[in-house]
Design an enzyme around this catalytic site. Structure first.
Site, PDB file in Angstrom:
ATOM      1  N   ASP A 288     -24.613 -60.519  12.736  1.00  0.00           N
ATOM      2  CA  ASP A 288     -25.129 -60.789  11.203  1.00  0.00           C
ATOM      3  C   ASP A 288     -26.413 -60.960  11.347  1.00  0.00           C
ATOM      4  OD1 ASP A 288     -25.363 -61.381   8.562  1.00  0.00           O
ATOM      5  OD2 ASP A 288     -23.448 -62.733   8.428  1.00  0.00           O
TER       6      ASP A 288
ATOM      7  N   ASP B  15     -29.571 -55.279   5.809  1.00  0.00           N
ATOM      8  CA  ASP B  15     -28.336 -56.141   6.186  1.00  0.00           C
ATOM      9  C   ASP B  15     -27.310 -55.313   7.020  1.00  0.00           C
ATOM     10  OD1 ASP B  15     -26.720 -58.615   5.911  1.00  0.00           O
ATOM     11  OD2 ASP B  15     -25.456 -57.437   4.733  1.00  0.00           O
TER      12      ASP B  15
END
Length: 450
Positions: free
Chosen positions: A123, A329
């Site tokens: 992440d 992202d």
């Protein structure tokens, strides 16, 4: 190569013994061809993932639609990453019989002595590292980290400097003797939360051994978004993997994400400056004081085919104080633009492709696949870099091959995250994305991750 355009080409990876990397290959073994350990990036539904389903039980389109349905939770989570914003202070405990709907790529990591294998979600927008520990209430996994089996495990007290860096602290205001174990509560993914203790142990990534690595040991959890075997945060915060290993990896990492179609293959994660591609173009990596965890780029425009789409520049402009702008992202599935920007892109795309158009899940521009040869390429214009997305990063096809959909979507202006555009992982697939944090730059090059 033109100075302003990123041309797409395939890179032949030269694997140096000193580089923490892995080749793309059809194997779930943990050893690389040179005998070293493997640090593959694995799609969470792929064969080498412990979370894989039968590849014939669902189509790629269904898989993407399912994962993209969680994007709304992801966007809510991203909007919550505001500096000094307090986290929730209590964590409800729920049944462990829950469905995973976030975390699209996992990497093998080993913690403890002797090492215990965990498949942890990558992440880029999170600053922490945490995983479920034995005895966790509400954790949806059959695999836990067992502190009692590690000879190098230790807890951290509330008086340590590492504890002050954790968000959502639940340490007492007074200083008891002996000091209390550092504990914290956090939310994740928009609909999940957990309670954890801050601990240290040895982390092994491929052949690299990192002593006294700090991470959260989850004791209780609730919600559907927590990665079952933990999270490996690659953000900028002091407790992320990148920040804790600065002396080893110098704040540089890159990844190549394989397509969701790649059930039998994996991509790769490279940590450190050695072995990173030389033929790569860079754009400045920006930082927001409002959302310091996120990696921003300066998106200056979007072209559909030869047409530069007319959009109000206020929807693209980076603003450090408000957190408005565009981020890259790893956890969002399909690229999301502020609604007026997306509508302008979508409408121009429709002009250049023969309709009629239909809606399917998150996708509102689906059409007969036999017209996909008319589909224009979408180019993301950034400072010093133009990223021309290949067709496979722009369209998603139904399993029968009869339908193709534009794999992007809008963010309604009434959404709390509406000022944030997100370049998501489907649009990053088969690209080498390089984060050079000390030099504040992001590199992109074509690479066959499949």
């Amino acid at each position: 190569m033109a100075s302003s355009t990123l041309h797409f080409f395939f890179l032949l990876a030269l694997l140096l013994p000193s580089t923490l990397t892995t080749a793309t290959r059809d194997t779930c073994a943990t050893a690389a061809p040179d005998g070293s350990e493997d640090l593959s990036i694995i799609p969470i539904n792929a064969r080498c993932s412990p979370f894989a389903a039968n590849p014939t039980s669902t189509s790629v389109m269904d898989t993407v639609l399912h994962m993209a349905s969680a994007d709304s939770h992801r966007l809510t989570y991203l909007s919550s990453l505001v500096a000094d914003k307090p986290n929730r202070t209590s964590v409800p405990v729920a049944s462990a019989n829950q469905l995973l709907h976030t975390g699209n790529y996992v990497v093998r990591a080993r913690l403890g002595t002797p090492p215990q294998l965990m498949f942890m979600v990558l992440d880029t927008s999170n600053d922490a590292v945490w995983l479920p520990c034995s005895g966790c209430s509400g954790c949806s996994t059959a695999s836990y980290f067992n502190p009692n089996s590690s000879s190098t495990y230790s807890t951290l007290s509330c008086s340590t400097s590492q504890c002050t860096q954790a968000r959502g602290l639940t340490c007492p205001s007074s200083s008891p003797s002996p000091p209390s174990i550092c504990s914290f509560n956090q939310s994740y993914g928009g609909d999940s939360s957990f309670s954890a203790s801050l601990v240290q142990d040895t982390l092994t990534l491929a052949s690299d051994v990192i002593s006294n690595f700090t991470f959260g040991c989850i004791n209780s959890a609730s919600g559907n978004s927590l990665p079952p075997q933990g999270l490996m945060g690659l953000g900028r915060g002091p407790t992320s993997l990148i920040s804790q290993t600065t002396s080893l990896y110098a704040g540089v990492f890159s990844y190549c994400l394989p397509s969701f179609r790649s059930f039998y293959f994996s991509g790769s994660l490279k940590l450190g400056p050695t072995g990173q591609p030389r033929s790569i173009r860079y754009t400045p990596l920006l930082r927001s004081s409002h959302r310091p965890s996120l990696y921003y780029v300066n998106l200056t425009g979007i072209s559909v085919g030869p047409t530069l789409v007319p959009v109000d520049f206020k929807y693209l402009t980076f603003d450090s104080s408000s957190g408005a702008g565009t981020i890259i992202d790893s956890g969002t599935v399909i690229t999301r633009f502020v609604q007026p920007v997306y509508e302008a892109v979508r409408d121009e795309f429709r002009k250049q492709v023969r309709g009629p158009f239909s809606t399917l899940g998150a996708f509102d521009t689906c059409f007969a696949a036999d017209n996909d040869n008319l589909a224009p390429k979408v180019t993301l214009h950034m400072t010093s870099l133009d990223l021309k997305l290949p067709v496979e990063n722009t369209l998603i096809h139904s399993s029968a091959g009869t339908l193709a959909c534009l794999s992007m979507a809008g963010i309604p202006l009434n959404n709390a995250n509406a000022v944030l555009n997100v370049i998501a992982n489907l649009q990053q697939q088969n690209l080498r994305i390089l984060f050079d944090v000390p030099n504040s730059r992001l590199g992109i090059a074509m690479e066959a991750c499949n």
